[in-house]
Design a protein around this motif. Structure first.
Motif, PDB file in Angstrom:
ATOM      1  N   HIS A 237      -8.713 -12.478  -0.402  1.00  0.00           N
ATOM      2  CA  HIS A 237      -8.771 -10.913  -0.728  1.00  0.00           C
ATOM      3  C   HIS A 237      -8.605 -11.015  -2.390  1.00  0.00           C
ATOM      4  O   HIS A 237      -7.448 -10.505  -2.871  1.00  0.00           O
ATOM      5  N   LEU A 238      -9.695 -11.439  -3.002  1.00  0.00           N
ATOM      6  CA  LEU A 238      -9.228 -11.616  -4.569  1.00  0.00           C
ATOM      7  C   LEU A 238      -9.223 -10.347  -5.375  1.00  0.00           C
ATOM      8  O   LEU A 238      -8.424 -10.304  -6.337  1.00  0.00           O
ATOM      9  N   ASP A 239     -10.016  -9.240  -5.050  1.00  0.00           N
ATOM     10  CA  ASP A 239      -9.922  -8.175  -5.578  1.00  0.00           C
ATOM     11  C   ASP A 239      -8.570  -7.391  -5.409  1.00  0.00           C
ATOM     12  O   ASP A 239      -7.749  -7.040  -6.420  1.00  0.00           O
ATOM     13  N   ALA A 240      -7.850  -7.529  -4.297  1.00  0.00           N
ATOM     14  CA  ALA A 240      -6.646  -7.035  -4.026  1.00  0.00           C
ATOM     15  C   ALA A 240      -5.473  -7.819  -4.982  1.00  0.00           C
ATOM     16  O   ALA A 240      -4.494  -7.202  -5.124  1.00  0.00           O
ATOM     17  N   ALA A 241      -5.701  -9.184  -5.027  1.00  0.00           N
ATOM     18  CA  ALA A 241      -4.834 -10.081  -5.503  1.00  0.00           C
ATOM     19  C   ALA A 241      -4.869  -9.705  -6.997  1.00  0.00           C
ATOM     20  O   ALA A 241      -3.877  -9.588  -7.841  1.00  0.00           O
ATOM     21  N   ARG A 242      -6.280  -9.366  -7.671  1.00  0.00           N
ATOM     22  CA  ARG A 242      -6.298  -8.965  -8.948  1.00  0.00           C
ATOM     23  C   ARG A 242      -5.639  -7.749  -9.318  1.00  0.00           C
ATOM     24  O   ARG A 242      -4.773  -7.488 -10.269  1.00  0.00           O
ATOM     25  N   ARG A 243      -5.677  -6.514  -8.461  1.00  0.00           N
ATOM     26  CA  ARG A 243      -5.121  -5.446  -8.685  1.00  0.00           C
ATOM     27  C   ARG A 243      -3.706  -5.451  -8.807  1.00  0.00           C
ATOM     28  O   ARG A 243      -3.103  -4.520  -9.766  1.00  0.00           O
ATOM     29  N   VAL A 244      -3.022  -6.186  -8.020  1.00  0.00           N
ATOM     30  CA  VAL A 244      -1.536  -6.184  -7.817  1.00  0.00           C
ATOM     31  C   VAL A 244      -1.025  -6.825  -9.267  1.00  0.00           C
ATOM     32  O   VAL A 244      -0.125  -6.727  -9.651  1.00  0.00           O
ATOM     33  N   THR A 245      -1.915  -8.065  -9.399  1.00  0.00           N
ATOM     34  CA  THR A 245      -1.364  -8.861 -10.443  1.00  0.00           C
ATOM     35  C   THR A 245      -1.314  -7.981 -11.858  1.00  0.00           C
ATOM     36  O   THR A 245      -0.558  -8.244 -12.758  1.00  0.00           O
ATOM     37  N   ALA A 246      -2.548  -7.019 -11.786  1.00  0.00           N
ATOM     38  CA  ALA A 246      -2.559  -6.342 -13.100  1.00  0.00           C
ATOM     39  C   ALA A 246      -1.357  -5.356 -13.219  1.00  0.00           C
ATOM     40  O   ALA A 246      -0.751  -5.121 -14.123  1.00  0.00           O
ATOM     41  N   LEU A 247      -1.013  -4.984 -11.965  1.00  0.00           N
ATOM     42  CA  LEU A 247       0.289  -4.088 -12.188  1.00  0.00           C
ATOM     43  C   LEU A 247       1.525  -5.045 -12.371  1.00  0.00           C
ATOM     44  O   LEU A 247       2.539  -4.274 -13.241  1.00  0.00           O
ATOM     45  N   LEU A 248       1.670  -6.072 -12.097  1.00  0.00           N
ATOM     46  CA  LEU A 248       2.838  -6.951 -12.393  1.00  0.00           C
ATOM     47  C   LEU A 248       2.660  -7.144 -13.978  1.00  0.00           C
ATOM     48  O   LEU A 248       3.736  -7.059 -14.630  1.00  0.00           O
ATOM     49  N   GLN A 249       1.405  -7.286 -14.564  1.00  0.00           N
ATOM     50  CA  GLN A 249       1.384  -7.473 -16.084  1.00  0.00           C
ATOM     51  C   GLN A 249       1.786  -6.426 -16.921  1.00  0.00           C
ATOM     52  O   GLN A 249       2.573  -6.466 -17.729  1.00  0.00           O
ATOM     53  N   GLU A 250       1.504  -5.175 -16.219  1.00  0.00           N
ATOM     54  CA  GLU A 250       2.100  -3.797 -17.009  1.00  0.00           C
ATOM     55  C   GLU A 250       3.504  -3.975 -16.887  1.00  0.00           C
ATOM     56  O   GLU A 250       4.174  -3.535 -17.943  1.00  0.00           O
TER      57      GLU A 250
ATOM     58  N   ASP B  47       0.857  -1.350  -0.145  1.00  0.00           N
ATOM     59  CA  ASP B  47      -0.024  -0.022   0.147  1.00  0.00           C
ATOM     60  C   ASP B  47       0.871   1.245  -0.088  1.00  0.00           C
ATOM     61  O   ASP B  47       0.335   2.281  -0.344  1.00  0.00           O
ATOM     62  N   ASP B  48       2.072   1.011   0.262  1.00  0.00           N
ATOM     63  CA  ASP B  48       2.937   2.198   0.491  1.00  0.00           C
ATOM     64  C   ASP B  48       4.225   1.965  -0.382  1.00  0.00           C
ATOM     65  O   ASP B  48       5.265   1.687   0.176  1.00  0.00           O
ATOM     66  N   PRO B  49       4.300   1.682  -1.689  1.00  0.00           N
ATOM     67  CA  PRO B  49       5.240   1.204  -2.469  1.00  0.00           C
ATOM     68  C   PRO B  49       6.621   2.171  -2.483  1.00  0.00           C
ATOM     69  O   PRO B  49       6.581   3.403  -2.292  1.00  0.00           O
ATOM     70  N   PHE B  50       7.645   1.472  -2.436  1.00  0.00           N
ATOM     71  CA  PHE B  50       8.825   2.230  -2.561  1.00  0.00           C
ATOM     72  C   PHE B  50       9.902   1.826  -3.663  1.00  0.00           C
ATOM     73  O   PHE B  50      10.391   0.493  -3.628  1.00  0.00           O
ATOM     74  N   LEU B  51      10.202   2.742  -4.479  1.00  0.00           N
ATOM     75  CA  LEU B  51      10.907   2.506  -5.649  1.00  0.00           C
ATOM     76  C   LEU B  51      10.861   1.169  -6.330  1.00  0.00           C
ATOM     77  O   LEU B  51       9.844   0.400  -6.416  1.00  0.00           O
ATOM     78  N   GLN B  52      12.104   0.493  -6.487  1.00  0.00           N
ATOM     79  CA  GLN B  52      12.172  -0.895  -7.166  1.00  0.00           C
ATOM     80  C   GLN B  52      11.942  -2.053  -6.109  1.00  0.00           C
ATOM     81  O   GLN B  52      11.706  -3.197  -6.677  1.00  0.00           O
ATOM     82  N   LEU B  53      11.814  -1.816  -4.845  1.00  0.00           N
ATOM     83  CA  LEU B  53      11.661  -2.847  -4.037  1.00  0.00           C
ATOM     84  C   LEU B  53      10.626  -3.531  -3.734  1.00  0.00           C
ATOM     85  O   LEU B  53      10.285  -4.813  -4.020  1.00  0.00           O
ATOM     86  N   THR B  54       9.594  -2.729  -3.668  1.00  0.00           N
ATOM     87  CA  THR B  54       8.072  -3.143  -3.593  1.00  0.00           C
ATOM     88  C   THR B  54       7.542  -4.168  -4.768  1.00  0.00           C
ATOM     89  O   THR B  54       6.798  -5.321  -4.410  1.00  0.00           O
ATOM     90  N   PRO B  55       7.697  -3.851  -5.937  1.00  0.00           N
ATOM     91  CA  PRO B  55       7.057  -4.770  -6.545  1.00  0.00           C
ATOM     92  C   PRO B  55       7.817  -6.158  -7.017  1.00  0.00           C
ATOM     93  O   PRO B  55       6.997  -6.934  -7.152  1.00  0.00           O
ATOM     94  N   LEU B  56       8.818  -6.338  -6.549  1.00  0.00           N
ATOM     95  CA  LEU B  56       9.395  -7.425  -6.278  1.00  0.00           C
ATOM     96  C   LEU B  56       8.686  -8.453  -5.224  1.00  0.00           C
ATOM     97  O   LEU B  56       8.798  -9.456  -5.180  1.00  0.00           O
ATOM     98  N   GLN B  57       8.042  -7.784  -4.345  1.00  0.00           N
ATOM     99  CA  GLN B  57       7.227  -8.241  -3.282  1.00  0.00           C
ATOM    100  C   GLN B  57       5.697  -8.610  -3.951  1.00  0.00           C
ATOM    101  O   GLN B  57       5.011  -9.243  -2.895  1.00  0.00           O
ATOM    102  N   TYR B  58       5.339  -8.080  -4.951  1.00  0.00           N
ATOM    103  CA  TYR B  58       4.013  -8.322  -5.472  1.00  0.00           C
ATOM    104  C   TYR B  58       3.468  -9.831  -5.640  1.00  0.00           C
ATOM    105  O   TYR B  58       2.459 -10.092  -5.022  1.00  0.00           O
ATOM    106  N   PRO B  59       4.576 -10.659  -6.052  1.00  0.00           N
ATOM    107  CA  PRO B  59       3.979 -12.035  -6.145  1.00  0.00           C
ATOM    108  C   PRO B  59       3.695 -12.704  -4.535  1.00  0.00           C
ATOM    109  O   PRO B  59       2.752 -13.463  -4.632  1.00  0.00           O
ATOM    110  N   ASP B  60       4.280 -12.459  -3.796  1.00  0.00           N
ATOM    111  CA  ASP B  60       4.126 -13.071  -2.536  1.00  0.00           C
ATOM    112  C   ASP B  60       2.731 -12.253  -1.989  1.00  0.00           C
ATOM    113  O   ASP B  60       1.856 -12.989  -1.240  1.00  0.00           O
ATOM    114  N   TYR B  61       2.620 -10.984  -2.209  1.00  0.00           N
ATOM    115  CA  TYR B  61       1.284 -10.347  -1.683  1.00  0.00           C
ATOM    116  C   TYR B  61      -0.021 -11.287  -2.484  1.00  0.00           C
ATOM    117  O   TYR B  61      -0.893 -11.404  -1.815  1.00  0.00           O
TER     118      TYR B  61
END
Length: 918
Positions: free
Chosen positions: A729-742, A706-720
């Motif tokens: 928490h499927l909506d949250a999972a879909r939202r962050v997966t979409a960020l990963l797809q981008e 929820d408070d992303p920091f530079l390059q570090l947080t996106p590497l933690q998206y898959p675990d989230y």
């Protein structure tokens, strides 16, 4: 202490410890001992006794004494030591031999790190010990130059399986601090019985027992005082001691005693003795030349030998350093300066630039620009030899002799920079604080600010660490328009500081930093591409930032290895931003190898921390642990307490108690290391995933996402996403997966595409999930992200079991468990084994240990590292250079590894271990 014709008195315990050290060395188990004690306490006598015992036992003794006049001459003591071992230089690896030759002024090359010089000394002593045991005896180490002290300390800490013993005697605690990690032998005064025994031998007349006991008590059992001082006490003085309860101030009484002896001689002799006391090296040629400068005839040297005070043999030696001090202090300030001027002139005639500058500085009564300039030149000569400690001391003295103004301020900052290089943080702080920021010129002020930042980082000063990004940007502003290279380097440091402090940053914002980076890039220069890429990471939307970030990453990776080793944080950050796992790993390995070959232990320490984090986030846990073990080895080599080296995320991955990991993480947060705090929190979230505590994992990871920091947080998206999908928490999972797809679409990186496909599989219906899992495995198989690949097989196997494809699930889960074991991700193995048992195929025995973890569990961390390097094909000499050990110690560790694993060859070792070592 000994009396004439007598052995050492009252030192049985100390002799036993030294005897054990020498005995172990003869049997191939080297070691070191630091003897500490007050002046006159008997250190030299104890060393003489040990040296005699060593010779009697057939060992070769290498003797080294400290001289005050050499205390600022870079690697002066190392030079003398190497001279006695020169026949073995040809057997050293080329980099170590070059380091020794450059440090001692015998060769040309880049300035060597003092630890590489220490490694060369270790090799020389070890090689000499192959022929016969070697005993190194170092006396008056408090007078050695600091660079030599550091090199000898390195040797003392690394002696293990060599036939070498090192005994060092000193009286200053500063030496003890620099020789941390070496066993100490404090030398106290003799007990009453031994004191009376020694006193009885030393005196020609009978002394009342009560008076003798009083002398022993009053002198604190100091042997030199008992022999020299007691002999001159009158009967009334003895009587006073017999009824008194005070101690004799040994140092002042002895100095007065020696000064009285000197006063009995004429002015010519006193001047000769003063010259010898002022020089301290005992160089009779230099002292004779200085006497000639003063108009003294050659007959003075024939009368300079004063029994019990000064001897010529063939160098000038004083009975004790207190005797030297007494002769020096007995002269007036005018006479002392006159003596130093004569010695400076003599050194100049002999072509010794550094010694001439040192004596000239002692001859100066106040600021002297000419002498200060000569000292500054001597400091640069020291820098060429890699002698940063000597450079710091010489520059500090040069600054003292420089009139107030910009030049003096600049020299003090240069001295502070050199002091910081060798870890003399208190010296660096004193020097930088002596330069008032409000009156210094902008460039000097900026350099001082950078030194303060490095001090803050070194001391983990949390209050100031959080504000270091703003501090460094201010320093860059000072350099702007004046020193463009310094401006660019400082801004890169500011970015690295932002990565270090992360969300705990104060005094500025990431946006402000990004704009400053971008503005500096506009000015052009060699670092413009890198600065532009770092600015893009901070300022631009991801898709727009990829191209400049990739250009910056490629520019960094194209740098020569010697430069790359100082850019590890930027390499790791840009590699993470681009999901370039393979290129990042290769670049960090190159940087590490360059730092290792240069012997730059502080750089190695930083790189190992950075590489460890990078491997946890996108590599293998096993390699992350290996880098942490390197940090331990480096800290031990530098003399730090390696028990204080704790890596919170690695601990979490290795299954350490959550409370302990949490405490370490909280400690990092308290000291301002926000990046470590974030990694610790993330690793605990992964631990929750491994345990199947998905809601706990979601709750722990959500604040980071929820408070992303530079390059570090996106590497933690898959675990989230895994935590969110498994906890509902499927909506949250879909939202962050979409960020990963981008991101995957923008960077095209197999690692990013692989984890994105895994996230899609977790959210897809059963008829589509299989294809996503297969795509994820295909992509990750082309990366070095071994842990992500193993976890993807685990999730795939779990999905196969839930879709009732038990046979396929069992095969996939067996593979997952083997891969998890092989990459060191053991915290996920119980989950995989439980799933495997649920298929009906059995659990524990189905997978069996594969890779490094199971077969080498009984090994120590150092044995584990040696085994992996050997399995990767490294020779003993190559392993020794990597781990800062001697080849003999590597051979010893390998023999133990073979014994524990029940093997007899490196070929069998390779079969037991998967070589993953960089």
């Amino acid at each position: 202490m000994t009396a004439a014709g007598a052995g050492l008195v009252g030192r049985d315990d100390e002799k036993a410890r030294l005897g054990a050290l020498l005995g172990h060395a003869r049997n191939g188990s080297g070691g070191a001992l630091l003897v500490l004690g007050d002046p006159g306490i008997g250190k030299t006598a104890l060393l003489d006794d040990a040296a005699a015992a060593a010779v009697t036992a057939g060992s070769q003794v290498v003797r080294l004494d400290g001289y005050e006049s050499e205390s600022t001459l870079p690697f002066a003591a190392v030079h003398r030591l190497v001279s006695s071992l020169r026949e073995h230089l040809g057997h050293l690896p080329p980099r170590q031999r070059q380091a020794i030759e450059v440090a001692t002024g015998q060769g040309e090359g880049p300035p060597p790190d003092r630890f590489l010089v220490g490694l060369g000394l270790l090799g020389l002593l070890g090689r000499a010990g192959d022929a016969s045991p070697v005993v190194g005896v170092v006396d008056d180490a408090h007078w050695l130059d600091t660079d030599s002290v550091d090199a000898l300390a390195f040797v003392g800490r690394r002696l293990a399986q060599e036939r070498v013993a090192l005994v060092v005697a000193a009286r200053h605690e500063t030496v003890a601090e620099r020789m941390g990690g070496i066993e100490r032998l404090p030398l106290d005064g003799l007990d009453t019985r031994a004191s009376l025994h020694l006193l009885g031998r030393a005196l020609d007349t009978q002394v009342d027992p009560s008076a003798a006991a009083a002398v022993a008590r009053a002198t604190g059992g100091n042997p030199l005082a008992l022999i020299d001082l007691a002999a001159d006490l009158t009967g009334p003085q003895l009587g006073e001691l017999a009824v008194g309860d005070g101690n004799v101030p040994v140092g002042s009484h002895l100095q007065r005693h020696y000064a009285q002896r000197l006063a009995q001689h004429d002015a010519v002799v006193r001047t000769w003795v003063l010259l010898a006391a002022a020089d301290t090296s005992g160089n009779l040629q230099l002292i004779t030349a200085a006497a000639k400068e003063l108009g003294l005839g050659a007959d003075g040297v024939d009368r300079v030998e004063i029994p019990g005070l000064v001897t010529l043999s063939p160098v000038v030696r004083f009975r004790h350093s207190l005797a030297r001090a007494a002769c020096y202090d007995a002269a007036s300030g005018v006479d002392r300066r006159r003596a130093h001027r004569a010695l400076a002139a003599a050194a100049d005639h002999l072509g010794d630039v550094e010694l001439e500058a040192w004596h000239a500085s002692r001859a100066a009564a106040g600021p002297d620009p000419a002498v200060a300039a000569r000292l500054a030149h001597a400091a640069e000569l020291a820098a060429r030899r890699g002698a940063s400690a000597s450079r710091a001391r010489i520059l500090a003295r040069a600054a003292d002799l420089t009139p107030p103004g910009p030049e003096r301020d600049a020299r003090r900052i240069s001295a502070a920079e050199a002091a910081l290089t060798v870890g003399a943080v208190h010296v660096a702080r004193r020097l930088v604080e002596s330069v008032p920021a409000e009156t210094a010129d902008p460039v000097t002020r900026g350099r001082g600010t950078v030194v303060r930042y490095q001090l803050t980082l070194f001391l983990a000063d949390g209050e100031n660490l959080r504000g270091t990004v703003a501090t460094l940007v201010a320093a860059a502003d000072d350099f702007h328009g004046r020193e463009p290279d310094l401006e660019r380097r400082t801004l890169m440091q500011a970015f690295e500081a932002a990565v270090t402090v992360a969300r705990s940053m104060t005094g500025t914002t990431l946006g402000a930093l990004g704009r400053r980076l971008d503005a500096a890039a506009d000015a052009g220069g060699r670092d413009a591409t890198v600065l532009r890429g770092l600015a893009a990471v901070v300022l631009l939307p991801y898709a727009d930032a990829v191209a400049p970030a990739r250009a910056a990453f490629d520019a960094l990776c194209d740098r020569p290895d010697g430069e790359l080793m100082h850019l590890g944080t930027a390499v790791a950050a840009l590699g993470a931003f681009l999901w370039e796992d393979t290129t990042r790993a290769r670049a960090l390995d190159r940087a590490y190898a360059a730092a290792r070959d240069a012997g730059a232990l502080r750089v190695i320490d930083t790189l190992a921390w950075v590489a460890s984090a990078a491997e946890l986030l996108g590599g293998s846990v096993d390699r992350a642990v290996g880098f942490t073990e390197k940090v331990l080895a480096v800290r031990r080599a530098m003399g730090y307490d390696s028990e204080n080296v704790v890596n919170a995320p690695v601990m979490a991955w290795q299954g350490a108690p959550r409370a302990l990991v949490g405490a370490v993480t909280d400690g990092a947060a308290a000291t301002g290391f926000g990046g470590v705090e974030d990694l610790g929190a993330w690793a605990l979230g992964v631990r929750d995933l491994a345990d199947g505590a998905y809601q706990d994992a979601f709750d722990r990871l959500a604040p980071l996402v929820d408070d992303p920091f530079l390059q570090l947080t996106p590497l933690q998206y898959p675990d989230y996403v895994e935590a969110a999908a498994r906890s509902g928490h499927l909506d949250a999972a879909r939202r962050v997966t979409a960020l990963l797809q981008e991101r995957a679409a923008a960077n095209g990186a197999p690692w990013c595409r692989g984890v994105t496909e895994r996230c899609l599989a977790l959210l897809a219906p059963d008829d589509a999930a299989g294809a996503h899992f297969e795509a994820a495995i295909e992509a990750l198989s082309r990366t070095v992200a071994a842990t992500d690949l193993a976890r993807t097989h685990l999730l795939h196997g779990e999905w196969l079991r839930r879709t009732r494809r038990r046979r396929d699930a069992a095969d996939e889960l067996r593979l997952a468990v083997r891969l998890l074991q092989g990459c060191g991700a053991g915290i996920f193995v119980p989950r995989g084994q439980a799933e495997l048992a649920a298929t009906g195929a059995g659990a524990a025995g189905a997978a069996g240990p594969v890779g490094a973890e199971a077969p080498i569990a009984p090994l120590t961390p150092q044995e584990r590292t040696v085994a992996r390097l050997a399995a990767a094909g490294s020779t003993n000499a190559e392993i020794a250079a990597q781990l800062f050990l001697s080849p003999s110690t590597v051979d010893y560790h390998l023999r133990k590894v073979f014994q524990r694993l029940g093997i007899s060859s490196r070929r069998q070792l390779a079969e037991h271990l998967e070589p993953r070592e960089p």
